[in-house]
Design a protein around this motif. Structure first.
Motif, PDB file in Angstrom:
ATOM      1  N   UNK A 175       2.449   3.068  -3.623  1.00  0.00           N
ATOM      2  CA  UNK A 175       3.540   2.088  -3.591  1.00  0.00           C
ATOM      3  C   UNK A 175       4.727   2.530  -2.734  1.00  0.00           C
ATOM      4  N   UNK A 176       4.591   3.671  -2.041  1.00  0.00           N
ATOM      5  CA  UNK A 176       5.669   4.210  -1.210  1.00  0.00           C
ATOM      6  C   UNK A 176       5.194   4.231   0.242  1.00  0.00           C
ATOM      7  N   UNK A 177       6.056   3.772   1.168  1.00  0.00           N
ATOM      8  CA  UNK A 177       5.650   3.812   2.571  1.00  0.00           C
ATOM      9  C   UNK A 177       5.696   5.254   3.094  1.00  0.00           C
ATOM     10  N   UNK A 178       4.937   5.497   4.148  1.00  0.00           N
ATOM     11  CA  UNK A 178       4.814   6.851   4.698  1.00  0.00           C
ATOM     12  C   UNK A 178       6.151   7.422   5.150  1.00  0.00           C
TER      13      UNK A 178
ATOM     14  N   UNK B  85      11.514  12.036   2.016  1.00  0.00           N
ATOM     15  CA  UNK B  85      11.803  12.669   0.724  1.00  0.00           C
ATOM     16  C   UNK B  85      11.275  14.100   0.662  1.00  0.00           C
ATOM     17  N   UNK B  86      10.326  14.442   1.549  1.00  0.00           N
ATOM     18  CA  UNK B  86       9.790  15.804   1.631  1.00  0.00           C
ATOM     19  C   UNK B  86      10.339  16.564   2.841  1.00  0.00           C
ATOM     20  N   UNK B  87      11.419  16.062   3.430  1.00  0.00           N
ATOM     21  CA  UNK B  87      12.068  16.669   4.600  1.00  0.00           C
ATOM     22  C   UNK B  87      11.116  16.820   5.794  1.00  0.00           C
ATOM     23  N   UNK B  88      10.161  15.888   5.924  1.00  0.00           N
ATOM     24  CA  UNK B  88       9.267  15.846   7.084  1.00  0.00           C
ATOM     25  C   UNK B  88       9.856  14.847   8.063  1.00  0.00           C
ATOM     26  N   UNK B  89      10.024  15.261   9.302  1.00  0.00           N
ATOM     27  CA  UNK B  89      10.691  14.415  10.290  1.00  0.00           C
ATOM     28  C   UNK B  89       9.710  13.517  11.023  1.00  0.00           C
TER      29      UNK B  89
ATOM     30  N   UNK C  90      -7.814   9.393  10.371  1.00  0.00           N
ATOM     31  CA  UNK C  90      -8.760   9.360   9.266  1.00  0.00           C
ATOM     32  C   UNK C  90      -8.055   8.877   8.009  1.00  0.00           C
ATOM     33  N   UNK C  91      -8.716   8.004   7.254  1.00  0.00           N
ATOM     34  CA  UNK C  91      -8.187   7.550   5.979  1.00  0.00           C
ATOM     35  C   UNK C  91      -8.012   6.050   5.925  1.00  0.00           C
ATOM     36  N   UNK C  92      -7.760   5.565   4.719  1.00  0.00           N
ATOM     37  CA  UNK C  92      -7.581   4.138   4.452  1.00  0.00           C
ATOM     38  C   UNK C  92      -6.123   3.862   4.108  1.00  0.00           C
ATOM     39  N   UNK C  93      -5.633   2.698   4.508  1.00  0.00           N
ATOM     40  CA  UNK C  93      -4.235   2.342   4.302  1.00  0.00           C
ATOM     41  C   UNK C  93      -4.084   0.829   4.367  1.00  0.00           C
ATOM     42  N   UNK C  94      -2.925   0.361   3.934  1.00  0.00           N
ATOM     43  CA  UNK C  94      -2.572  -1.049   4.127  1.00  0.00           C
ATOM     44  C   UNK C  94      -1.243  -1.101   4.861  1.00  0.00           C
ATOM     45  N   UNK C  95      -1.084  -2.148   5.655  1.00  0.00           N
ATOM     46  CA  UNK C  95       0.134  -2.307   6.454  1.00  0.00           C
ATOM     47  C   UNK C  95       0.890  -3.536   5.970  1.00  0.00           C
TER      48      UNK C  95
ATOM     49  N   UNK D  35       5.015   3.859  10.309  1.00  0.00           N
ATOM     50  CA  UNK D  35       5.134   4.630   9.070  1.00  0.00           C
ATOM     51  C   UNK D  35       5.968   3.899   8.027  1.00  0.00           C
ATOM     52  N   UNK D  36       6.958   3.130   8.472  1.00  0.00           N
ATOM     53  CA  UNK D  36       7.847   2.441   7.528  1.00  0.00           C
ATOM     54  C   UNK D  36       7.174   1.254   6.832  1.00  0.00           C
ATOM     55  N   UNK D  37       6.022   0.839   7.309  1.00  0.00           N
ATOM     56  CA  UNK D  37       5.320  -0.314   6.730  1.00  0.00           C
ATOM     57  C   UNK D  37       3.880   0.006   6.354  1.00  0.00           C
ATOM     58  N   UNK D  38       3.567   1.303   6.192  1.00  0.00           N
ATOM     59  CA  UNK D  38       2.204   1.715   5.898  1.00  0.00           C
ATOM     60  C   UNK D  38       2.144   2.419   4.546  1.00  0.00           C
ATOM     61  N   UNK D  39       1.160   2.000   3.747  1.00  0.00           N
ATOM     62  CA  UNK D  39       0.974   2.518   2.393  1.00  0.00           C
ATOM     63  C   UNK D  39      -0.431   3.103   2.285  1.00  0.00           C
TER      64      UNK D  39
END
Length: 89
Positions: free
Chosen positions: A17-20, A26-30, A49-54, A74-78
């Protein structure tokens, strides 16, 4: 569910439920960003690689062709699974 996200050599966790972008920050990753609302395209990532929704975002920031090639904002990907991706410069 919480997933491990690997982007740009960094690893962080992100729930469905949180966007990338929010999780990375929140983890100090830029991850570069401008509007954080799907309009500017600065937070573009290529998912390897991996599954996501936009969520909804501007086609000027992320075209249909880019979506088909695995690019996301990243701001719209879950995440729906663990993800591996690269920052787009």
């Amino acid at each position: 569910m919480v997933y491990q996200i690997h982007i740009g050599g960094e690893i962080f966790s992100c729930g469905e439920s949180v966007d990338l972008l929010k999780a990375a920050r929140s983890h100090q990753v830029k991850i570069p960003y401008g509007c954080a609302n799907g309009g500017c395209g600065m937070c573009k990532v290529k998912i390897q690689k991996g599954e996501y929704k936009i969520g909804l975002c501007s086609k000027g920031a992320l075209s249909d062709e880019e979506r088909q090639q695995g690019y996301v904002l990243a701001c719209k990907t879950y995440p729906l699974s663990h993800l591996i991706g690269d920052l787009v410069e």
